[in-house]
Design a protein around this motif. Structure first.
Motif, PDB file in Angstrom:
ATOM      1  N   GLU A   1      94.110 -38.151  82.275  1.00  0.00           N
ATOM      2  CA  GLU A   1      92.711 -38.227  81.848  1.00  0.00           C
ATOM      3  C   GLU A   1      92.023 -36.874  81.896  1.00  0.00           C
ATOM      4  O   GLU A   1      91.270 -36.515  80.977  1.00  0.00           O
ATOM      5  N   ASP A   2      92.251 -36.100  82.937  1.00  0.00           N
ATOM      6  CA  ASP A   2      91.580 -34.794  83.044  1.00  0.00           C
ATOM      7  C   ASP A   2      91.936 -33.893  81.867  1.00  0.00           C
ATOM      8  O   ASP A   2      91.060 -33.202  81.311  1.00  0.00           O
ATOM      9  N   GLU A   3      93.214 -33.890  81.486  1.00  0.00           N
ATOM     10  CA  GLU A   3      93.632 -33.047  80.369  1.00  0.00           C
ATOM     11  C   GLU A   3      93.051 -33.535  79.046  1.00  0.00           C
ATOM     12  O   GLU A   3      92.618 -32.745  78.207  1.00  0.00           O
ATOM     13  N   LEU A   4      93.033 -34.833  78.865  1.00  0.00           N
ATOM     14  CA  LEU A   4      92.510 -35.374  77.618  1.00  0.00           C
ATOM     15  C   LEU A   4      91.011 -35.112  77.469  1.00  0.00           C
ATOM     16  O   LEU A   4      90.528 -34.814  76.366  1.00  0.00           O
ATOM     17  N   ARG A   5      90.273 -35.196  78.571  1.00  0.00           N
ATOM     18  CA  ARG A   5      88.820 -35.015  78.486  1.00  0.00           C
ATOM     19  C   ARG A   5      88.432 -33.552  78.246  1.00  0.00           C
ATOM     20  O   ARG A   5      87.304 -33.285  77.831  1.00  0.00           O
ATOM     21  N   LYS A   6      89.359 -32.654  78.449  1.00  0.00           N
ATOM     22  CA  LYS A   6      89.063 -31.263  78.108  1.00  0.00           C
ATOM     23  C   LYS A   6      88.889 -31.092  76.599  1.00  0.00           C
ATOM     24  O   LYS A   6      88.131 -30.227  76.156  1.00  0.00           O
ATOM     25  N   VAL A   7      89.585 -31.915  75.832  1.00  0.00           N
ATOM     26  CA  VAL A   7      89.485 -31.802  74.376  1.00  0.00           C
ATOM     27  C   VAL A   7      88.624 -32.911  73.768  1.00  0.00           C
ATOM     28  O   VAL A   7      88.179 -32.797  72.626  1.00  0.00           O
ATOM     29  N   ALA A   8      88.414 -33.999  74.524  1.00  0.00           N
ATOM     30  CA  ALA A   8      87.622 -35.132  74.024  1.00  0.00           C
ATOM     31  C   ALA A   8      86.821 -35.718  75.182  1.00  0.00           C
ATOM     32  O   ALA A   8      87.230 -36.715  75.784  1.00  0.00           O
ATOM     33  N   PRO A   9      85.691 -35.116  75.510  1.00  0.00           N
ATOM     34  CA  PRO A   9      84.932 -35.525  76.700  1.00  0.00           C
ATOM     35  C   PRO A   9      84.501 -36.991  76.695  1.00  0.00           C
ATOM     36  O   PRO A   9      84.400 -37.609  77.759  1.00  0.00           O
ATOM     37  N   ASN A  10      84.227 -37.550  75.534  1.00  0.00           N
ATOM     38  CA  ASN A  10      83.728 -38.919  75.457  1.00  0.00           C
ATOM     39  C   ASN A  10      84.815 -39.924  75.083  1.00  0.00           C
ATOM     40  O   ASN A  10      84.523 -41.030  74.643  1.00  0.00           O
ATOM     41  N   LEU A  11      86.056 -39.531  75.282  1.00  0.00           N
ATOM     42  CA  LEU A  11      87.194 -40.382  74.920  1.00  0.00           C
ATOM     43  C   LEU A  11      87.217 -41.657  75.759  1.00  0.00           C
ATOM     44  O   LEU A  11      86.881 -41.645  76.948  1.00  0.00           O
ATOM     45  N   ILE A  12      87.622 -42.746  75.135  1.00  0.00           N
ATOM     46  CA  ILE A  12      87.936 -43.967  75.872  1.00  0.00           C
ATOM     47  C   ILE A  12      89.445 -43.972  76.093  1.00  0.00           C
ATOM     48  O   ILE A  12      90.221 -44.013  75.140  1.00  0.00           O
ATOM     49  N   MET A  13      89.849 -43.884  77.349  1.00  0.00           N
ATOM     50  CA  MET A  13      91.271 -43.881  77.694  1.00  0.00           C
ATOM     51  C   MET A  13      91.641 -45.263  78.209  1.00  0.00           C
ATOM     52  O   MET A  13      90.903 -45.867  79.002  1.00  0.00           O
ATOM     53  N   VAL A  14      92.761 -45.777  77.750  1.00  0.00           N
ATOM     54  CA  VAL A  14      93.201 -47.123  78.111  1.00  0.00           C
ATOM     55  C   VAL A  14      94.610 -47.051  78.671  1.00  0.00           C
ATOM     56  O   VAL A  14      95.510 -46.491  78.033  1.00  0.00           O
ATOM     57  N   SER A  15      94.794 -47.608  79.866  1.00  0.00           N
ATOM     58  CA  SER A  15      96.101 -47.626  80.517  1.00  0.00           C
ATOM     59  C   SER A  15      96.505 -49.068  80.771  1.00  0.00           C
ATOM     60  O   SER A  15      95.815 -49.800  81.492  1.00  0.00           O
ATOM     61  N   ILE A  16      97.611 -49.483  80.175  1.00  0.00           N
ATOM     62  CA  ILE A  16      98.141 -50.835  80.341  1.00  0.00           C
ATOM     63  C   ILE A  16      99.384 -50.751  81.219  1.00  0.00           C
ATOM     64  O   ILE A  16     100.301 -49.988  80.928  1.00  0.00           O
ATOM     65  N   SER A  17      99.407 -51.527  82.286  1.00  0.00           N
ATOM     66  CA  SER A  17     100.560 -51.519  83.188  1.00  0.00           C
ATOM     67  C   SER A  17     101.096 -52.936  83.345  1.00  0.00           C
ATOM     68  O   SER A  17     100.496 -53.904  82.871  1.00  0.00           O
ATOM     69  N   GLY A  18     102.223 -53.041  84.033  1.00  0.00           N
ATOM     70  CA  GLY A  18     102.808 -54.346  84.268  1.00  0.00           C
ATOM     71  C   GLY A  18     102.204 -55.041  85.457  1.00  0.00           C
ATOM     72  O   GLY A  18     101.620 -56.116  85.351  1.00  0.00           O
ATOM     73  N   PHE A  19     102.332 -54.407  86.636  1.00  0.00           N
ATOM     74  CA  PHE A  19     101.882 -55.027  87.874  1.00  0.00           C
ATOM     75  C   PHE A  19     100.567 -54.461  88.387  1.00  0.00           C
ATOM     76  O   PHE A  19      99.922 -55.070  89.236  1.00  0.00           O
ATOM     77  N   GLY A  20     100.155 -53.286  87.913  1.00  0.00           N
ATOM     78  CA  GLY A  20      98.947 -52.646  88.410  1.00  0.00           C
ATOM     79  C   GLY A  20      99.215 -51.187  88.737  1.00  0.00           C
ATOM     80  O   GLY A  20     100.364 -50.723  88.709  1.00  0.00           O
ATOM     81  N   ASP A  21      98.158 -50.450  89.047  1.00  0.00           N
ATOM     82  CA  ASP A  21      98.274 -49.011  89.284  1.00  0.00           C
ATOM     83  C   ASP A  21      98.788 -48.669  90.679  1.00  0.00           C
ATOM     84  O   ASP A  21      99.351 -47.587  90.888  1.00  0.00           O
ATOM     85  N   THR A  22      98.541 -49.540  91.645  1.00  0.00           N
ATOM     86  CA  THR A  22      98.951 -49.288  93.024  1.00  0.00           C
ATOM     87  C   THR A  22      99.668 -50.522  93.553  1.00  0.00           C
ATOM     88  O   THR A  22      99.737 -51.550  92.883  1.00  0.00           O
ATOM     89  N   GLY A  23     100.161 -50.402  94.797  1.00  0.00           N
ATOM     90  CA  GLY A  23     100.811 -51.549  95.406  1.00  0.00           C
ATOM     91  C   GLY A  23     102.325 -51.472  95.324  1.00  0.00           C
ATOM     92  O   GLY A  23     102.891 -50.627  94.622  1.00  0.00           O
ATOM     93  N   PRO A  24     103.008 -52.378  96.031  1.00  0.00           N
ATOM     94  CA  PRO A  24     104.462 -52.286  96.163  1.00  0.00           C
ATOM     95  C   PRO A  24     105.234 -52.502  94.868  1.00  0.00           C
ATOM     96  O   PRO A  24     106.392 -52.110  94.765  1.00  0.00           O
ATOM     97  N   TYR A  25     104.634 -53.133  93.868  1.00  0.00           N
ATOM     98  CA  TYR A  25     105.328 -53.392  92.607  1.00  0.00           C
ATOM     99  C   TYR A  25     104.936 -52.415  91.497  1.00  0.00           C
ATOM    100  O   TYR A  25     105.465 -52.507  90.381  1.00  0.00           O
ATOM    101  N   ALA A  26     104.032 -51.484  91.776  1.00  0.00           N
ATOM    102  CA  ALA A  26     103.455 -50.658  90.710  1.00  0.00           C
ATOM    103  C   ALA A  26     104.509 -49.885  89.928  1.00  0.00           C
ATOM    104  O   ALA A  26     104.378 -49.710  88.713  1.00  0.00           O
TER     105      ALA A  26
END
Length: 401
Positions: free
Chosen positions: A108-133
Motif C-alpha cells: 500500500e505505501d508504494e502504491l499510494r506514492k503514485v496514486a494517493p487516493n487509490l482504493i486498494m483491495v486485498s482478498i485472502s483465504g483465512f485472513g491477514d493474521t492468525g495461525p491459518y493466515a
C-alpha cells in the motif's frame, strides 16, 4: 446514459475465481478492468478443463470484458510499468497470500506514492493474521472451517457435507464487488481512498449468520448443539421426475392440504401450528412424499399452482436453459469468442434502467492489450519492443492496438 462504472479503472492482480469474478462483475457494469498476468502462463484457470479453441470455460466465465497485460513483476521494469498503470487507476485488487504483495514491492505505501487516493483491495483465504493466515486455501477448507459443511449436513451429529458448488469462492467475489463500489462511493464524498480487506472465511461466516446461526446468537447461557432441522430436504420424487415445494405459513399449509386432497391433515395434532409442523417435520415431509410419488410432476405442479402453493420443477442444468421463466428473464446470451467460438453466458443479475446493455468482449488472450496500455502510459514503441524482447512483457499481437 453510460454504464454505472464508466470511467473507473481497475488494476486486477487476482487469479482463480473470487477476485476475477469480482472484477468481472465490475467490468460488466462499465469499469475498465486491466488484468495483470505473468507472461509465463497467466491465470491458472486458463489451463482448466473443459476447453475449446485453447480457451477454458472457467477463464471465459470469470474474465469477460477485461483487458490483459502480461508483466513480469519480478523484474524492476515490470514493476515500474505496473506502477505507471496504477497511477492512472481508481482501484487495485490482489489476492496473494498476506504479505506477498509487500514483498513484491507493491504494498500500500508504494502504491499510494503514485496514486494517493487509490482504493486498494486485498482478498485472502483465512485472513491477514492468525495461525491459518499463511496456509494455502481452497474452497473445501473454508466450507469445513466456517461450519458450512455441518450446516449442509443438517445436524452436528451427522457426517458433514460439502455444498456442491464453490460457494466460498463465488460469494467472496460478490462481496468484494459490493465492497469496492462502497469504497468508490465513500471516496466520492471524502476524496480519500482506503484499503478494503476481506477473507473467504469471514465472508462465509457472515453469510451463515443471517439464517443458520440462531443457536449461536444469544451469548448468555450454554449454546445448545445445533439440532437437525430435518433429515429430508424439500425435493420430492414424483412418478415422472422431481419437484420442490416450500410451505411456510398456515395459509400455504391449508392450500397444500387442498392440492393433495388430504383434508385429514388439517386436524392432525402434529400439524396444527407452524411450530408443531416444524417439530414434526420428518413425519410431515414423509407424508407429503407418500402422496407426491403417486402421480406425475406435471399433475402435481398444476394442482399446486392452482392452489397457489409455492412450488417449482427440479431441473438439470441443461433443462434450465430452456425453461420459460429463464427465457423470459433474458438471462442467457450467446456471443462469439475469437478463440472459443460460440459461447453462452449468463449476464449479471442486476439490470440498470438508465444504462443500455453493452456488447460483451470475450475474455482476453494473455497479454492481448500489453502494447496498447504501455503506449498509453508514455512508453515509446521502441521501449515496448525492448521489453517484449527482454521477456518483461508478453504481447501476442505485435502490431499497435
Amino acid at each position: 446514459m453510460k454504464a454505472p462504472l464508466d470511467g473507473i479503472r481497475i488494476i486486477d492482480l487476482t487469479a482463480m475465481i473470487s477476485g476475477p469474478l469480482a472484477t468481472m462483475m465490475l467490468a460488466d457494469q462499465g469499469a475498465e478492468v486491466i488484468k495483470v498476468e505473468n507472461p509465463a502462463g497467466g491465470d491458472f484457470t486458463r489451463f482448466a478443463a473443459n476447453r475449446q479453441g485453447g480457451v477454458s470455460a472457467s477463464f471465459i466465465n470469470n474474465n469477460r470484458n477485461k483487458k490483459s497485460i502480461a508483466l513480469n513483476l519480478k523484474e524492476p521494469a515490470g514493476r515500474e510499468a505496473l506502477l505507471k498503470l496504477v497511477a492512472t487507476a481508481d482501484v487495485f485488487v490482489q489476492n496473494f497470500r498476506p504479505g506477498v504483495i509487500e514483498r513484491m514491492g507493491l504494498g500500500e505505501d508504494e502504491l499510494r506514492k503514485v496514486a494517493p487516493n487509490l482504493i486498494m483491495v486485498s482478498i485472502s483465504g483465512f485472513g491477514d493474521t492468525g495461525p491459518y493466515a499463511q496456509r494455502p486455501v481452497y474452497d473445501p477448507l473454508i466450507q469445513g472451517l466456517s461450519g458450512l459443511a455441518t450446516v449442509q449436513a443438517g445436524s452436528d451429529e451427522r457426517r458433514p457435507q460439502l455444498v456442491r458448488t464453490i460457494l466460498p469462492d463465488k460469494l467472496t467475489g460478490v462481496t468484494a464487488a459490493q465492497a469496492i463500489t462502497a469504497a468508490l462511493f465513500a471516496r466520492e464524498r471524502s476524496g480519500e481512498g482506503q484499503h478494503v480487506r476481506l477473507s473467504m472465511l469471514d465472508t462465509i461466516i457472515a453469510f451463515l449468520w443471517s439464517s443458520d446461526m440462531g443457536s449461536q446468537t444469544f451469548v448468555q447461557g450454554d449454546v445448545a448443539q445445533q439440532e437437525a432441522a430435518s433429515f429430508q430436504d424439500l425435493i420430492y420424487q414424483t412418478a415422472s421426475g422431481h419437484i420442490t415445494i416450500a410451505v411456510q405459513n398456515d395459509r400455504e399449509w391449508q392450500a397444500l392440504i387442498r392440492a393433495l386432497n388430504r383434508p385429514e391433515w388439517a386436524a392432525d395434532p402434529r400439524f396444527l401450528t407452524a411450530e408443531l409442523r416444524q417439530e414434526n417435520i420428518d413425519a410431515r415431509l414423509a407424508l407429503i412424499q407418500s402422496v407426491i410419488q403417486t402421480d406425475s410432476a406435471e399433475h402435481w405442479l398444476a394442482r399446486l399452482e392452482e392452489e397457489q402453493v409455492p412450488c417449482a420443477p427440479v431441473l438439470t442444468r441443461t433443462e434450465m436453459l430452456d425453461h420459460p421463466q429463464v427465457q423470459a428473464n433474458e438471462l442467457l446470451n450467446n456471443y462469439r469468442h475469437p478463440k472459443g467460438g460460440l459461447v453462452r453466458q449468463a449476464r449479471g443479475a442486476a439490470r440498470f434502467s438508465a444504462s443500455p446493455r453493452q456488447p460483451w468482449q470475450g475474455a482476453p488472450e494473455l497479454g492481448q492489450h500489453s502494447r496498447g496500455l504501455l503506449l498509453e502510459c508514455g512508453y515509446s514503441g521502441d521501449d515496448v519492443q525492448a521489453m517484449i524482447d527482454a521477456g518483461t512483457i508478453a504481447a501476442p499481437d505485435q502490431r499497435p492496438e
